[in-house]
Design an enzyme around this catalytic site. Sequence first.
Site, short mmCIF file in Angstrom:
data_model
loop_
_atom_site.label_atom_id
_atom_site.label_comp_id
_atom_site.label_asym_id
_atom_site.label_seq_id
_atom_site.Cartn_x
_atom_site.Cartn_y
_atom_site.Cartn_z
N GLY A 208 0.85 -1.20 0.00
CA GLY A 208 0.00 0.00 0.00
C GLY A 208 0.87 1.24 0.00
O GLY A 208 2.07 1.16 0.33
N CYS B 205 5.37 -6.19 1.45
CA CYS B 205 5.74 -4.77 1.43
C CYS B 205 5.07 -4.02 2.60
O CYS B 205 5.42 -4.27 3.75
CB CYS B 205 5.41 -4.17 0.07
SG CYS B 205 6.25 -2.60 -0.19
N TYR B 206 4.10 -3.15 2.34
CA TYR B 206 3.44 -2.45 3.45
C TYR B 206 2.89 -3.48 4.46
O TYR B 206 2.94 -3.27 5.68
CB TYR B 206 2.30 -1.55 2.94
CG TYR B 206 1.54 -0.85 4.05
CD1 TYR B 206 2.03 0.33 4.60
CD2 TYR B 206 0.35 -1.38 4.55
CE1 TYR B 206 1.35 0.97 5.63
CE2 TYR B 206 -0.34 -0.74 5.58
CZ TYR B 206 0.16 0.44 6.11
OH TYR B 206 -0.51 1.06 7.12
N HIS C 128 8.14 -7.87 -3.93
CA HIS C 128 6.83 -8.21 -4.50
C HIS C 128 6.88 -9.53 -5.26
O HIS C 128 7.28 -9.56 -6.43
CB HIS C 128 6.36 -7.08 -5.42
CG HIS C 128 5.96 -5.85 -4.67
ND1 HIS C 128 4.69 -5.66 -4.17
CD2 HIS C 128 6.69 -4.78 -4.27
CE1 HIS C 128 4.64 -4.52 -3.52
NE2 HIS C 128 5.85 -3.96 -3.56
N GLU D 166 4.46 -11.09 -6.43
CA GLU D 166 3.36 -11.18 -7.40
C GLU D 166 3.70 -10.62 -8.77
O GLU D 166 2.96 -10.85 -9.72
CB GLU D 166 2.11 -10.49 -6.83
CG GLU D 166 2.18 -8.96 -6.71
CD GLU D 166 2.87 -8.46 -5.43
OE1 GLU D 166 3.65 -9.22 -4.83
OE2 GLU D 166 2.64 -7.29 -5.07
N SER E 226 -26.63 -9.30 -24.25
CA SER E 226 -26.20 -8.24 -25.17
C SER E 226 -25.44 -8.82 -26.35
O SER E 226 -25.21 -8.15 -27.34
CB SER E 226 -25.30 -7.25 -24.43
OG SER E 226 -24.06 -7.87 -24.16
N VAL F 142 -19.34 -11.13 -24.26
CA VAL F 142 -18.91 -12.37 -23.61
C VAL F 142 -19.47 -12.50 -22.19
O VAL F 142 -19.87 -13.59 -21.77
CB VAL F 142 -17.36 -12.53 -23.66
CG1 VAL F 142 -16.65 -11.43 -22.91
CG2 VAL F 142 -16.93 -13.87 -23.12
N ASP F 143 -19.57 -11.40 -21.44
CA ASP F 143 -20.02 -11.51 -20.05
C ASP F 143 -21.47 -11.97 -19.95
O ASP F 143 -21.80 -12.90 -19.20
CB ASP F 143 -19.87 -10.16 -19.31
CG ASP F 143 -18.47 -9.61 -19.41
OD1 ASP F 143 -17.56 -10.40 -19.70
OD2 ASP F 143 -18.28 -8.40 -19.20
N SER F 144 -22.36 -11.32 -20.70
CA SER F 144 -23.76 -11.71 -20.59
C SER F 144 -23.99 -13.08 -21.21
O SER F 144 -24.83 -13.85 -20.75
CB SER F 144 -24.69 -10.66 -21.22
OG SER F 144 -24.54 -10.62 -22.61
N LYS G 20 -11.96 -10.49 -16.27
CA LYS G 20 -12.38 -10.64 -17.68
C LYS G 20 -11.72 -11.83 -18.38
O LYS G 20 -12.39 -12.60 -19.07
CB LYS G 20 -12.03 -9.34 -18.44
CG LYS G 20 -12.53 -9.30 -19.85
CD LYS G 20 -13.93 -8.76 -19.88
CE LYS G 20 -14.46 -8.56 -21.28
NZ LYS G 20 -15.83 -8.03 -21.23
#
Length: 513
Positions: free
Chosen positions: A58, A85-86, A172, A174, A226, A229-231, A369
């Site tokens: 952070g 880190c933080y 880090h 990640e 719609s 891809v999401d719907s 996504k």
Amino acid sequence: MAAPSQELVIVLDFGGQYSHLIARRIRESKVFCEMLPYNIPLDELTALSPRGIILSGGPASVYQPGAPVCDPQLYDLGIPILGICYGMQLMSVQLGGVVVSAEYREYGRTTLEILEPDILLQNMGSSQVCWMSHGDRVEKPPPGCKILAQTAFSKVAAMAHQEKKLYAVQFHPEVKHTPRGQEILQNFLYDICGCTGLWTMRSFIDNTCAEISAQVGQGKVICALSGGVDSTVTALLLHRAVSYQCTSIFVNHGLLRKGEAKQVLETYGKQFHLNLVYVEAKERFLSRLSGITDPEQKRKIIGEEFICVFEEEAAKLGKVDFLAQGTLYPDVIESGTATAVTIKSHHNVGGLPEKMNLQLIEPLRWLFKDEVRVLGEELGLPEEIVWRQPFPGPGLAVRILGEATAEKIALLQEADAIVNKEIQRAGLKREVWQSFAVLPDVRSVGVMGDERTYFHTVAIRVVQSLDGMTADWVRLPYPVLERISNRIVNEVAGVNRVVYDITSKPPATIEWE
Ligand code: XMP
């Protein structure tokens, strides 16, 4: 809906720029992970029975007034914790160690000298490359903690309290610039937290479908489809879970891309046998947009009309209890965490749930996504849909400046289809975030054959982006631009000029309206 896994690891978010990335790496290790605000009450946290907790980085400094802190009782729960880190500095201070401000920031690639691997740094040899980005550093670890590694500027670059299963790193793990960071995280997940890594898209589908069918019972669900891809993935999950209790409604407002409505009908109705209601509402939308030139008014009218059409169709189905929508995890995080700066409404069909007294079902609320795309592939969706570019709800209306007439929509659909065909032909489809044509309200003089013309100008917009929040224009090769331009002026009647939009976001937006 509960988190879709028995093996849950929680990231407490202290607002670090890499917090989302930690969540991604954990999921890539096949462990389900949720990101929660750092100040979540302890009872809510323990109710989730996490296998492990990660304290993110952070921007704050631990001694500054108002610095974010978690409940110190966290360290006595017996749940393994990894501070990053933080998160490491906070753990140190809360457990009685000493943190100091460094004279200058340690930033970038650094050599990590491993003094004692313990479990966290096992199999890492005597040194590793790691990525640092910090101002403060731990000067003295808390009582009971031993130093596992150091760098030239941080004498406590990793530490552990073995007995309490508390671990922390200043670097880090990640980020990709820490080449073996994923393995370090996996040492924590598998060998310290005891996770087995069973979280896969297949298990996600099975668990989610079971949860949906328990939630829905005998109720009725509607889903606004719609074509994105999401719907689509949402509708397919619902169909799998509760079959014909779910009706998907696809409203064709006439502002779609060329051939889109036909493709949606063929894919969903014929290939996936969804219970689909297709609403042809082109005339309705066009007549309401007649004479409207103000961008905000256009959006408002389209939104309102969409809800009207949707409500009318839903009413024909009798009593409906649920609305399914494709809300994604970043939207949930944005509106849910105390550290989020931007808050946005993630109701895709704004206003409907409250108005119609519907309960929401959001099966993708745990996913990013690209995870939705993997899920789409797993569910057998064709590539064109899985990789479909984001498309605004108000459709081509926000790409036609001024009044959106039938003639302009048809012209833009043709030009847009050429842009995308050529982007695909050049092998750039997956490289770009969005590529489309825009019809500014501009006519200019040209000459075609021996005749003077006074025709439309078409603008091309091709952008690269990670999330749509910022974007850069794509440096398309000249031959690609040349083909697009030639084809549009030759094949689309009424166009005599093509221009390329070379503005990033900010200061521009991706769409023109
Ligand atoms: P802007 O134009 O704000 O767009 O840079 C950012 C991203 O959002 C999409 N967009 C929309 N999506 N409804 C949507 O569902 C909308 O009204 C809307 N407006 C913009 C845009 O295509 C881009 O991906």
